[in-house]
Design a protein around this motif. Sequence first.
Motif, PDB file in Angstrom:
ATOM      1  N   GLN A  53       1.106  -1.172  -0.019  1.00  0.00           N
ATOM      2  CA  GLN A  53       0.034   0.071  -0.336  1.00  0.00           C
ATOM      3  C   GLN A  53       0.633   1.143  -0.422  1.00  0.00           C
ATOM      4  O   GLN A  53       0.555   2.138  -0.452  1.00  0.00           O
ATOM      5  N   THR A  54       1.999   1.206   0.802  1.00  0.00           N
ATOM      6  CA  THR A  54       2.844   2.968   1.079  1.00  0.00           C
ATOM      7  C   THR A  54       2.862   3.517   0.090  1.00  0.00           C
ATOM      8  O   THR A  54       2.754   4.057  -0.624  1.00  0.00           O
ATOM      9  N   ILE A  55       4.622   2.033  -0.882  1.00  0.00           N
ATOM     10  CA  ILE A  55       5.091   2.267  -1.684  1.00  0.00           C
ATOM     11  C   ILE A  55       4.179   2.888  -3.381  1.00  0.00           C
ATOM     12  O   ILE A  55       4.182   3.622  -3.422  1.00  0.00           O
ATOM     13  N   PRO A  56       3.016   1.714  -3.259  1.00  0.00           N
ATOM     14  CA  PRO A  56       1.973   2.064  -4.408  1.00  0.00           C
ATOM     15  C   PRO A  56       1.256   3.613  -4.657  1.00  0.00           C
ATOM     16  O   PRO A  56       1.393   3.921  -5.755  1.00  0.00           O
ATOM     17  N   ASN A  57       0.760   3.684  -3.638  1.00  0.00           N
ATOM     18  CA  ASN A  57       0.596   5.413  -3.177  1.00  0.00           C
ATOM     19  C   ASN A  57       1.682   6.357  -3.199  1.00  0.00           C
ATOM     20  O   ASN A  57       1.182   7.431  -3.998  1.00  0.00           O
ATOM     21  N   GLN A  58       2.899   5.742  -2.997  1.00  0.00           N
ATOM     22  CA  GLN A  58       3.864   7.214  -2.989  1.00  0.00           C
ATOM     23  C   GLN A  58       3.760   7.283  -4.451  1.00  0.00           C
ATOM     24  O   GLN A  58       4.071   8.137  -5.129  1.00  0.00           O
ATOM     25  N   GLU A  59       3.549   5.918  -5.360  1.00  0.00           N
ATOM     26  CA  GLU A  59       4.414   5.858  -6.529  1.00  0.00           C
ATOM     27  C   GLU A  59       3.724   7.049  -7.260  1.00  0.00           C
ATOM     28  O   GLU A  59       3.183   8.076  -8.519  1.00  0.00           O
ATOM     29  N   ARG A  60       2.200   6.713  -7.454  1.00  0.00           N
ATOM     30  CA  ARG A  60       1.331   7.055  -7.669  1.00  0.00           C
ATOM     31  C   ARG A  60       1.382   8.541  -7.706  1.00  0.00           C
ATOM     32  O   ARG A  60       1.019   9.920  -8.752  1.00  0.00           O
ATOM     33  N   LEU A  61       1.150   9.278  -6.583  1.00  0.00           N
ATOM     34  CA  LEU A  61       1.692  10.768  -6.328  1.00  0.00           C
ATOM     35  C   LEU A  61       2.305  11.343  -6.561  1.00  0.00           C
ATOM     36  O   LEU A  61       2.216  12.529  -7.197  1.00  0.00           O
ATOM     37  N   LEU A  62       3.574  10.623  -6.134  1.00  0.00           N
ATOM     38  CA  LEU A  62       4.624  10.962  -7.580  1.00  0.00           C
ATOM     39  C   LEU A  62       4.938  11.742  -9.050  1.00  0.00           C
ATOM     40  O   LEU A  62       5.275  12.417  -9.185  1.00  0.00           O
TER      41      LEU A  62
END
Length: 215
Positions: A53-62
């Motif tokens: 969850q955390t890394i995939p969501n940050q990838e989307r935000l970036l």
Amino acid sequence: MSQPLPKRNEPFRAGETALLVVDMQRVWLEPGADPGHPERGPEHYFYRQTSSQTIPNQERLLAAARANGVEVIHTIIQSLTEDGRDRSLDHKLTPIHIAPSLPEGLPVPSLAPVGDEIMLPKTSSGIFNSTNVDYVLKNLGVRYLVVVGIMTDQCVDMTVRDGADRGYLVTCVSDACAAATQERHDIALKAFGGYCWVTDTDTVVARFKALGKAA
């Protein structure tokens, strides 16, 4: 006549918004790499949560930030010296020391800085205490500070509180942060929620995209 006070969740503004990614380093996120927690295997809650969850969501935000003119800043825990003599007393006592030459001290590849994105090393829980991030953000004209990272109840917590105290309108993206347990994550969000707007990745991605459309 005095101006009305802003709301914590008011719309972001183009040229005044930054995404701050806190401590998303290989040493903390790759199973077996953290010397402080050798007992944590790949199935530990933290690694499952960050990878799913955390890394995939940050990838989307970036991706949304980069595509729509949002400033991206990274911070990592890293000493300035190989022996860590410049570390804070707290990091010496803990002990926490990430030498500048340690490859695992860098962000995980999918979250690494791109182009001339700024990355600031720190030796304290709060980025405002051991870096010039406040000076940098003010030079960039940032007012809206979107915070993601680890740990929700430690470095993210201090970043949110210190940012609010310095006059930024802070947003914490709850599903793009993580702590060692779900309980610690949830308690932290409740504790510092009064200092920021707590929302989710979908909402912030939409807001970033709206900035691009308005440009």
